[in-house]
Design an enzyme around this catalytic site. Structure first.
Site, short mmCIF file in Angstrom:
data_model
loop_
_atom_site.label_atom_id
_atom_site.label_comp_id
_atom_site.label_asym_id
_atom_site.label_seq_id
_atom_site.Cartn_x
_atom_site.Cartn_y
_atom_site.Cartn_z
CB CYS A 1 17.66 0.35 -21.23
SG CYS A 1 18.82 1.40 -20.35
CB CYS B 1 19.60 2.78 -23.33
SG CYS B 1 20.31 1.49 -22.27
#
Length: 324
Positions: free
Chosen positions: A79, A82
């Site tokens: 991700c 993230c």
């Protein structure tokens, strides 16, 4: 509405914590028991950021939430947003000096926890206060917004639950603290913060220009692309008459312009599937320029929600079926 939180409420509604008095009583009992056993003592800055899995969740999150608010960062290695958000949360966990504990949960290794919290896309950030779970925000939010949310969390945790946090050892190794505190600083941080500030002030045109300035130099900047898509959406709906837009969409199901405007309102209202479904239906019903306009707007809304969101994945498949 906070622009980076399309699928959640944007700003945590801490006043709506259920059974606050019961939870406060439990927290007080837990602190009394900890004190009777000698207390937990001071912790080092590194102890303020912990990795949590399903096996240790009850101990590391639920039980700890009786003494300190626990902020949960749902993330995954793949991700990209993230990777922007997590270092900020880690730095703030140290900066807030024990007023909250940061628990990092890898969703790939802890699918059950992800399902229990109803996580639809990552990054997603929750808090647990005295055993009560609260959604904070979803997406790679700016630091200004994160601080505002954490300030609310800390304030309510103290006022409603009596949670004053952990004591951090002032004699801790400074190098240990620095390792957590100092993230890499990007060359566009000031511009991105200016864009977030413009969004917070309702200056959506200014936010659009700020994000465009970043992308002019760095076309691949993930945060700027996400922010631009959201700022443009908010700028479009700012002067809309919702009742007229809904009326036009209901009366003109084959009018791409009417359906596009209604889809924008759907998304701003948090009705993600409705927005996607409306535009996919429009693609199926129209042809030529109108069809292309609906398709392009749908792709823009995918950027707003984020490519990792499962609703985007499902809508991409539905769009492919409508096109081919």
């Amino acid at each position: 509405m906070q622009p980076r939180n399309m699928s959640m409420s944007g700003v945590v509604d801490l006043a709506a914590v259920k059974a606050a008095q019961e939870a406060k009583a439990k927290a007080e009992q837990a602190r009394a028991e900890a004190a009777r056993q000698g207390g937990v003592g001071a912790v080092s800055p590194a102890d303020l950021v912990i990795d949590v899995d399903e096996a240790g969740f009850e101990r590391d999150v639920i039980q700890r939430s009786a003494e300190v608010p626990v902020v949960i960062d749902f993330w995954a290695e793949w991700c990209e947003p993230c990777k922007q958000l997590s270092p900020v949360l880690e730095r703030l966990a140290v900066e807030y000096d024990g007023r909250f504990l940061l628990a990092k949960i890898d969703v790939d290794a802890n699918q059950m926890l992800m399902q229990q919290f109803g996580v639809q896309g990552i990054p997603a950030v929750f808090a647990v206060v005295a055993g009560q779970a609260l959604p904070l925000f979803q997406g790679a939010a700016g630091e200004t917004q994160i601080r505002q949310t954490l300030d609310q969390l800390v304030q309510v945790a103290e006022q409603r639950f009596g949670l004053t946090g952990l004591t951090v050892d002032p004699q801790a190794d400074p190098g240990e603290r620095a390792e957590v505190v100092e993230p890499s600083v990007g060359p566009y941080d000031a511009l991105l913060e200016a864009a977030v500030g413009a969004l917070d002030a309702g200056d959506f045109g200014g936010a659009v220009r700020a994000y465009q300035n970043v992308l002019a130099d760095d076309p691949g900047n993930t945060e700027a692309k996400l922010g631009l898509a959201q700022a443009e959406l908010l700028h479009r709906v700012q002067d809309m008459d919702p009742q007229q837009v809904r009326k036009d969409a209901a009366e003109k199901p084959g009018d791409a312009r009417a359906q596009i405007a209604a889809a924008d309102l759907d998304l701003v209202g948090g009705h993600v599937e409705d927005a996607f479904g409306r535009l996919i239906d429009t693609v199926a019903l129209t042809a030529g320029d109108e069809r292309d306009a609906a398709r392009l707007r749908l792709l823009e809304l995918f950027e707003v929600v984020g490519p990792d969101d499962p609703r985007v994945t499902a809508a991409r498949r539905a769009l492919a079926r409508a096109l081919f």
